[in-house]
Design an enzyme around this catalytic site. Sequence first.
Site, PDB file in Angstrom:
ATOM      1  N   LEU A  98      38.645  42.279  46.209  1.00  0.00           N
ATOM      2  CA  LEU A  98      38.106  43.754  46.683  1.00  0.00           C
ATOM      3  C   LEU A  98      38.501  44.321  47.822  1.00  0.00           C
ATOM      4  O   LEU A  98      38.628  43.381  48.850  1.00  0.00           O
ATOM      5  CB  LEU A  98      36.602  43.651  46.428  1.00  0.00           C
ATOM      6  CG  LEU A  98      36.185  43.186  44.996  1.00  0.00           C
ATOM      7  CD1 LEU A  98      34.707  43.450  44.862  1.00  0.00           C
ATOM      8  CD2 LEU A  98      37.073  43.554  43.877  1.00  0.00           C
ATOM      9  N   GLY A 143      38.576  38.738  44.247  1.00  0.00           N
ATOM     10  CA  GLY A 143      38.607  39.515  43.242  1.00  0.00           C
ATOM     11  C   GLY A 143      40.004  39.216  42.646  1.00  0.00           C
ATOM     12  O   GLY A 143      40.188  39.677  41.534  1.00  0.00           O
ATOM     13  N   ASN A 167      36.144  32.929  47.135  1.00  0.00           N
ATOM     14  CA  ASN A 167      36.005  32.581  48.600  1.00  0.00           C
ATOM     15  C   ASN A 167      34.752  33.240  49.014  1.00  0.00           C
ATOM     16  O   ASN A 167      34.788  33.406  50.359  1.00  0.00           O
ATOM     17  CB  ASN A 167      36.959  32.533  49.385  1.00  0.00           C
ATOM     18  CG  ASN A 167      37.654  34.021  49.593  1.00  0.00           C
ATOM     19  OD1 ASN A 167      37.503  34.720  48.669  1.00  0.00           O
ATOM     20  ND2 ASN A 167      38.120  34.345  50.693  1.00  0.00           N
ATOM     21  N   GLU A 168      34.112  34.034  48.249  1.00  0.00           N
ATOM     22  CA  GLU A 168      33.200  35.041  48.793  1.00  0.00           C
ATOM     23  C   GLU A 168      32.132  34.376  50.002  1.00  0.00           C
ATOM     24  O   GLU A 168      31.728  35.121  50.786  1.00  0.00           O
ATOM     25  CB  GLU A 168      32.227  35.540  47.608  1.00  0.00           C
ATOM     26  CG  GLU A 168      32.759  36.465  46.635  1.00  0.00           C
ATOM     27  CD  GLU A 168      33.918  36.209  45.569  1.00  0.00           C
ATOM     28  OE1 GLU A 168      34.167  35.019  45.742  1.00  0.00           O
ATOM     29  OE2 GLU A 168      34.329  37.078  45.140  1.00  0.00           O
TER      30      GLU A 168
END
Length: 292
Positions: A98, A143, A167-168
């Site tokens: 994202l 994303g 990996n957020e």
Amino acid sequence: MALLAGRTVLLRAGVRLGAEAATRGGNGARRFASHRVLVEPDAAAGIATIKLKNPPVNSLSLEFLTELIICLEKLENDKTFRGIILTSDCPGIFSAGLDLREMCGKNPAHYAEYWRAVQEIWLKLYLSNMVLVAAINGASPAGGCLMALTCDYRVLADNPRYRIGLNETLLGIIAPFWFKDNLVNTIGHRAADRALQLGLLFPPTEALQVGMVDQVVPEDQIHSTALSVMSQWLAIPDHARQLTKSMMRKATADHLIKQREADIQNFVSFISKDSIQKSLQVYLEKLKQKKH
Ligand SMILES: CC/C=C\C/C=C\C/C=C\CCC/C=C/C(=O)SCCNC(=O)CCNC(=O)[C@H](O)C(C)(C)COP(=O)(O)OP(=O)(O)OC[C@H]1O[C@@H](n2cnc3c(N)ncnc32)[C@H](O)[C@@H]1OP(=O)(O)O
């Protein structure tokens, strides 16, 4: 047959599609391209190759997502095509995920519009009637990984720099439940629990071991491998494969569809928090400073 597709694109009216062009390719198939989404059709084989081209890193901005959604709708409605190979035109990067700039310093209406587009691309890819093969020719965090996870088969180029994963948590944010569901369906609950909490980005050998990808091949063989996988999948009668795909995926997709608006509100209130904005800004700044 439209078993899964046919839902409406709910996006801001008037998003510019850029210099979209439709011409006829050598084999008579329509070739269409927008600024950032290149489509290479092979009508005889029934396959379209989508190349993501939003340099430098294929970050998923609102405009890029919108072009991609429109492109997927066109292909879904065109009976010429039974399969899509999803790959990147940006050297060394499949997609950086994202676009962080869409989630920083904007207003709640923008966050809501952006999140609806993120949901939409996931639903379009995850529920596609076509066979989707991801030819992952670069790094694929967050994303970017999610897009690959929607596909029916993933081939990753063998390069230790091409890491893939959700990996957020490393950014101080949280993978939403439908990212998590897609990952659990792919690698299982225990591996997903660990991967999500630690924000793991897997190099190719580990990605293969954990089941994040189905095959790792030398970089120069990625497209030929994707084509050969595709022909294997296209040998199955469409109606049987599509009904099976629907049976396997419907509950996961419905989980989001049933609470789409609540999920948007949840995202907007989470991303608008001062602490989250601060984390994202620090992360973006680190990315920028990495070069210097
Ligand atoms: C209980 C639940 C409660 C609440 C939950 C509710 C909601 C959930 C909330 C949020 C969910 C959000 C989900 C988010 C998903 C995402 O995808 S976030 C994005 C994550 N992406 C990354 O971490 C990747 C970051 N990028 C990189 O690691 C590297 O750039 C790369 C490996 C992809 C490529 O490396 P290089 O080739 O070395 O390139 P550079 O790093 O120099 O980058 C070039 C240029 O691009 C900019 N950039 C990179 N990534 C992004 C990005 N994702 N968005 C925007 N811009 C990006 C980078 O800053 C450089 O810019 P310049 O310096 O050239 O201006």
